[in-house]
Design a protein around this motif. Structure first.
Motif, PDB file in Angstrom:
ATOM      1  N   UNK A 196      -1.087   2.279 -10.101  1.00  0.00           N
ATOM      2  CA  UNK A 196      -0.409   1.629 -11.208  1.00  0.00           C
ATOM      3  C   UNK A 196      -1.059   2.016 -12.531  1.00  0.00           C
ATOM      4  N   UNK A 197      -0.328   1.744 -13.598  1.00  0.00           N
ATOM      5  CA  UNK A 197      -0.840   2.018 -14.942  1.00  0.00           C
ATOM      6  C   UNK A 197      -2.173   1.302 -15.151  1.00  0.00           C
ATOM      7  N   UNK A 198      -2.275   0.077 -14.654  1.00  0.00           N
ATOM      8  CA  UNK A 198      -3.511  -0.703 -14.820  1.00  0.00           C
ATOM      9  C   UNK A 198      -4.705  -0.070 -14.128  1.00  0.00           C
ATOM     10  N   UNK A 199      -4.444   0.759 -13.107  1.00  0.00           N
ATOM     11  CA  UNK A 199      -5.531   1.431 -12.391  1.00  0.00           C
ATOM     12  C   UNK A 199      -6.098   2.608 -13.179  1.00  0.00           C
ATOM     13  N   UNK A 200      -5.292   3.180 -14.056  1.00  0.00           N
ATOM     14  CA  UNK A 200      -5.678   4.424 -14.714  1.00  0.00           C
ATOM     15  C   UNK A 200      -5.930   4.266 -16.218  1.00  0.00           C
ATOM     16  N   UNK A 201      -5.465   3.187 -16.799  1.00  0.00           N
ATOM     17  CA  UNK A 201      -5.547   3.047 -18.265  1.00  0.00           C
ATOM     18  C   UNK A 201      -6.984   2.859 -18.736  1.00  0.00           C
ATOM     19  N   UNK A 202      -7.224   3.233 -19.987  1.00  0.00           N
ATOM     20  CA  UNK A 202      -8.477   2.919 -20.657  1.00  0.00           C
ATOM     21  C   UNK A 202      -8.421   1.448 -21.045  1.00  0.00           C
ATOM     22  N   UNK A 203      -9.452   0.705 -20.712  1.00  0.00           N
ATOM     23  CA  UNK A 203      -9.437  -0.725 -21.011  1.00  0.00           C
ATOM     24  C   UNK A 203     -10.824  -1.195 -21.411  1.00  0.00           C
ATOM     25  N   UNK A 204     -10.893  -2.415 -21.907  1.00  0.00           N
ATOM     26  CA  UNK A 204     -12.178  -2.973 -22.286  1.00  0.00           C
ATOM     27  C   UNK A 204     -12.870  -2.145 -23.350  1.00  0.00           C
ATOM     28  N   UNK A 205     -14.103  -1.806 -23.119  1.00  0.00           N
ATOM     29  CA  UNK A 205     -14.904  -1.058 -24.085  1.00  0.00           C
ATOM     30  C   UNK A 205     -14.436   0.371 -24.273  1.00  0.00           C
ATOM     31  N   UNK A 298      -0.516   9.524 -25.408  1.00  0.00           N
ATOM     32  CA  UNK A 298      -1.016   8.238 -24.936  1.00  0.00           C
ATOM     33  C   UNK A 298       0.034   7.163 -25.186  1.00  0.00           C
ATOM     34  N   UNK A 299       0.010   6.139 -24.341  1.00  0.00           N
ATOM     35  CA  UNK A 299       0.911   4.999 -24.506  1.00  0.00           C
ATOM     36  C   UNK A 299       0.117   3.707 -24.428  1.00  0.00           C
ATOM     37  N   UNK A 305       2.817  -9.213 -25.384  1.00  0.00           N
ATOM     38  CA  UNK A 305       2.447  -8.809 -26.741  1.00  0.00           C
ATOM     39  C   UNK A 305       0.948  -8.582 -26.921  1.00  0.00           C
ATOM     40  N   UNK A 306       0.182  -8.611 -25.841  1.00  0.00           N
ATOM     41  CA  UNK A 306      -1.261  -8.394 -25.909  1.00  0.00           C
ATOM     42  C   UNK A 306      -1.581  -6.990 -25.436  1.00  0.00           C
ATOM     43  N   UNK A 307      -2.448  -6.303 -26.156  1.00  0.00           N
ATOM     44  CA  UNK A 307      -2.844  -4.956 -25.760  1.00  0.00           C
ATOM     45  C   UNK A 307      -3.869  -5.046 -24.626  1.00  0.00           C
ATOM     46  N   UNK A 308      -3.572  -4.416 -23.516  1.00  0.00           N
ATOM     47  CA  UNK A 308      -4.464  -4.426 -22.360  1.00  0.00           C
ATOM     48  C   UNK A 308      -5.222  -3.118 -22.204  1.00  0.00           C
ATOM     49  N   UNK A 309      -4.616  -2.035 -22.700  1.00  0.00           N
ATOM     50  CA  UNK A 309      -5.273  -0.742 -22.539  1.00  0.00           C
ATOM     51  C   UNK A 309      -4.402   0.372 -23.072  1.00  0.00           C
ATOM     52  N   UNK A 310      -4.826   1.603 -22.785  1.00  0.00           N
ATOM     53  CA  UNK A 310      -4.091   2.784 -23.222  1.00  0.00           C
ATOM     54  C   UNK A 310      -4.012   3.766 -22.061  1.00  0.00           C
TER      55      UNK A 310
END
Length: 322
Positions: A196-205, A298-299, A305-310
């Motif tokens: 999933x997108x959540x597995x691969x996205x840049x997140x957090x720091x 990048x997307x 409406x909250x940014x979770x990652x890229x």
């Protein structure tokens, strides 16, 4: 000697063997496929020498598509591995001659355990066929070299018969690509069906984010610290409102020079940009990218409406999904 023609002749000989094998399949194939499908234990594949190499691969194929199977080396079986067998298992034995000594020596113990043997042999009326509940017998096929001395066509035929049994049983069980992905989580298909997108996205720091009111210069510093090709912009309530990419930065500087860095980020960002949800499969996100009017690197990944990652195209490529 014509090297290319010699290579093609091998193809011709082995293809002819496969055609003959296809035409010779009979009720025994049906019986063995049904018994594999009904097996409450495991399918124990065994063979000696090159037959062993072939059936080791067949066992691996079966296991990969949900058929409980493993390869048992006949020599090791004679020294204790027969203890792995149960009455609920079936033994699938491959022997071109049907007289392989190591295979035949297993039969008395297999019978005492109560495991049923099914044979795949290259010669009719062999000893292995005699002790098998059902047997697939190869037609008379020509090997590709030195008369019938070098196993070539027979090993190819053996492999395809094993594949045919495995695929047939998998279809009988309704095995699906999603189930295949479970057994291949690190394989490309597994990734396509599960990542999933959540597995691969840049997140957090790792994710680049700035708030409205900050300058382009501050956004550049954030982009340099977290080089993902863009910076996401949020309002004072941390709601996602825009994106500013390195391409936007280059175009802005080319127009305004040093003055570009003094702009407030919300003045130059792309407002209401395209975004995706975290639970979307990465391959589905790729398809969405392909349909966009412009190329993106990048997307933003947004939920409520909250940014979770890229999600970055470079990371998708590294994962082998594009």
């Amino acid at each position: 000697m014509d090297i290319l023609e010699t290579g093609k002749e091998v193809f011709d000989i082995e293809l002819n063997g496969l055609k003959k094998m296809r035409e010779s399949l009979d009720e025994n194939f049906i019986t063995i496929a049904e018994k594999i499908n009904e097996c409450k234990g495991r399918v124990v594949c065994t063979g000696m020498g090159k037959s062993g190499h072939i059936f080791e691969k067949v066992a691996a194929t079966m296991a990969s598509i949900g058929i409980k199977a493993y390869f048992m080396h006949p020599a090791e079986a004679l020294h204790g591995d027969l203890g792995l067998l149960t009455r609920d298992d079936i033994v699938l034995a491959l022997s071109n001659s049907g007289e392989t000594d190591e295979i035949l020596k297993l039969i008395p113990s297999i019978q005492k355990i109560g495991t049923t043997i099914y044979g795949i042999v290259g010669r009719a009326n062999s000893t292995l066929e005699k002790y098998s509940a059902a047997t697939i017998v190869f037609p008379n096929v020509a090997e590709a070299f030195l008369g019938n001395l070098v196993p070539t066509t027979t090993t190819t035929v053996s492999l395809v018969v094993g594949d045919a049994l495995a695929v047939t049983v998998a279809k009988m069980r309704g095995f699906t690509s999603n189930e295949f992905a479970v057994f291949h989580p690190n394989g490309l298909l597994g990734k396509k069906l599960t990542m999933k997108v959540s597995d691969l996205m840049k997140k957090g720091e790792e994710n680049a984010v700035v708030k409205e009111g900050m300058t382009v210069q501050a956004a550049v510093f954030e982009m340099c610290k977290k080089p993902i090709g863009c910076v996401n912009v949020v309002d004072q309530d941390d709601r996602f409102i825009g994106i500013f990419t390195d391409g936007d930065l280059r175009r802005l500087i080319s127009r305004e020079g040093e003055k570009a860095l003094n702009h407030r980020i919300e003045e130059v960002m792309t407002k209401d940009p395209l975004s995706i949800e975290p639970d979307l499969l990465v391959v589905e996100a790729v398809e969405q990218m392909k349909k966009m009017d412009r190329k993106v690197s990048a997307l933003a990944v947004v939920e409520n409406k909250r940014i979770l990652g890229t999600l970055c195209v470079a990371d998708i490529a590294k994962a082998g999904l594009i």
